[in-house]
Design an enzyme around this catalytic site. Structure first.
Site, PDB file in Angstrom:
ATOM      1  N   SER A   1       0.784  -1.235   0.000  1.00  0.00           N
ATOM      2  CA  SER A   1       0.000   0.000   0.000  1.00  0.00           C
ATOM      3  C   SER A   1       0.819   1.291   0.000  1.00  0.00           C
ATOM      4  CB  SER A   1      -0.963   0.019   1.197  1.00  0.00           C
ATOM      5  OG  SER A   1      -0.253   0.029   2.416  1.00  0.00           O
TER       6      SER A   1
ATOM      7  N   LYS B   1      -5.398   4.552   8.767  1.00  0.00           N
ATOM      8  CA  LYS B   1      -4.301   5.258   8.112  1.00  0.00           C
ATOM      9  C   LYS B   1      -4.526   6.769   8.122  1.00  0.00           C
ATOM     10  CE  LYS B   1      -2.743   1.381   5.324  1.00  0.00           C
ATOM     11  NZ  LYS B   1      -2.537   0.787   3.999  1.00  0.00           N
TER      12      LYS B   1
END
Length: 348
Positions: A244, A289
């Site tokens: 990611s 996140k």
């Protein structure tokens, strides 16, 4: 009457203690996802070394931040959460409690998952470099390599990690996607002939496809694109896995190789997988996140388009969400933020 109340309270207390004990001992098949550390791809890693070091090419400094974000987890097959910890997580807005198979697919051990995450991180670094150099019109070459051979599958004992896949049924391949498409045209039980280069010599190997767990025809190899770059790029992130961070790696490489500043001195964070063509893909744990990014000081968060609906619902105060569809689009968005000219795509 008072003695009855005392007995009732005593019984209730015992029940509470029993429930607490049971809850603390009862494992549940869930995993807690929590905000993890963030790292500035333009800065240094935990060892005080450049996180992205480029040798053999002119580089340019940028005092801003391009942070990639991570998610930490608690639980898993070897250390499952207890019931009370899971319940506390459900009540905590910073934590996501997800089914165990979301992180640990069935039939895969924690070691296998960790190894896969490491492989994905390595591949994402390669792909991020390819995307950045293609964005800058710097020529690179590509080859397809056998990354792993699955035990008990048709390729087991016939192919080896490190073999270069040259052709499938006589058709030359230069990208994993092309090889996968050719193999996918076969049915279970069909034969497929692959040409591989090993120790400098080419050889042909004929395999009979078998059925994967979901019924697809497979021969049991994991392929990866390998690139030959005209200069050296080292990315050192420590014990971090998964794909990611690809977008942020690509942006940092572009920033380092071009005059001026992509960040404009701002604290930019973000997430997203990246393909060699610069397409940005979705990731997991978007809420955690974003929280991690805002806590670290980010004011702008680059968000994969497919994650935008969930991100918009959970956006922390003070964090501007910028939709990232492609590497080029992310660069244009950052330029628009810095100059105040042009449209900045958002998540709603």
């Amino acid at each position: 009457m008072s003695s009855r109340r005392a007995v009732t309270l005593a019984v209730a207390s015992v029940l509470v203690l029993v429930l607490a004990l049971v809850g603390s001992l009862m494992p549940v098949p869930y995993v807690a996802l929590m905000p993890g550390p963030t790292s500035n791809t333009l800065g240094e890693n935990d060892k005080g070394e450049e996180l992205i070091k480029i040798e053999g090419r002119q580089v340019y400094p940028d005092a801003g931040h391009l942070n990639f974000t991570t998610v930490t987890y608690r639980g898993g097959p070897g250390s499952r959460l207890d019931l009370f910890t899971a319940l506390r997580g459900w009540l905590d807005g910073d934590v996501a409690i997800v089914p165990e198979e979301t992180i640990f697919p069935r039939k895969e051990s924690q070691k296998q998952v960790d190894e896969e995450n490491t492989r994905q991180m390595r591949d994402s670094q390669e792909t991020a470099q390819a995307a950045a150099l293609r964005e800058l019109k710097i020529p690179i070459s590509t080859r397809v390599v056998v990354d792993a051979v699955q035990k008990g599958r048709p390729a087991d004992g016939r192919l080896r990690p490190g073999d270069e896949l040259v052709a499938v049924d006589g058709t030359r391949v230069e990208r994993v996607g092309a090889a996968t498409e050719l193999m996918g045209k076969r049915k279970v039980g069909d034969q497929v002939t692959v040409t591989v280069r090993r120790s400098g010599a080419e050889q042909r190997v004929t395999l009979t496809t078998a059925a994967s767990d979901d019924g697809r025809p497979v021969v049991g190899i994991v392929l990866s694109d390998q690139y030959k770059f005209p200069f050296k790029v080292d990315i050192s992130v420590g014990d971090v896995g998964g794909p990611s961070a690809g977008l942020m790696f690509s942006l940092a490489i572009v920033d380092k190789l071009t005059p001026g500043s992509l960040t404009g001195g701002k604290f930019i964070a973000g997430t997203g997988t990246i393909t060699a063509e610069g397409q940005v893909g979705p990731i997991g744990g978007i809420q955690q996140k974003m929280i991690a990014a805002r806590r670290a000081g980010a004011t702008v968060f680059l968000t994969p388009a497919d994650n935008c609906p969930d991100a918009a619902k959970a956006r922390p105060d003070g964090l501007r969400l910028v939709r990232a569809d492609t590497l080029n689009g992310a660069i244009q968005a950052l330029n628009a933020i810095n100059t105040g000219k042009g449209q900045v795509p958002t998540c709603g």
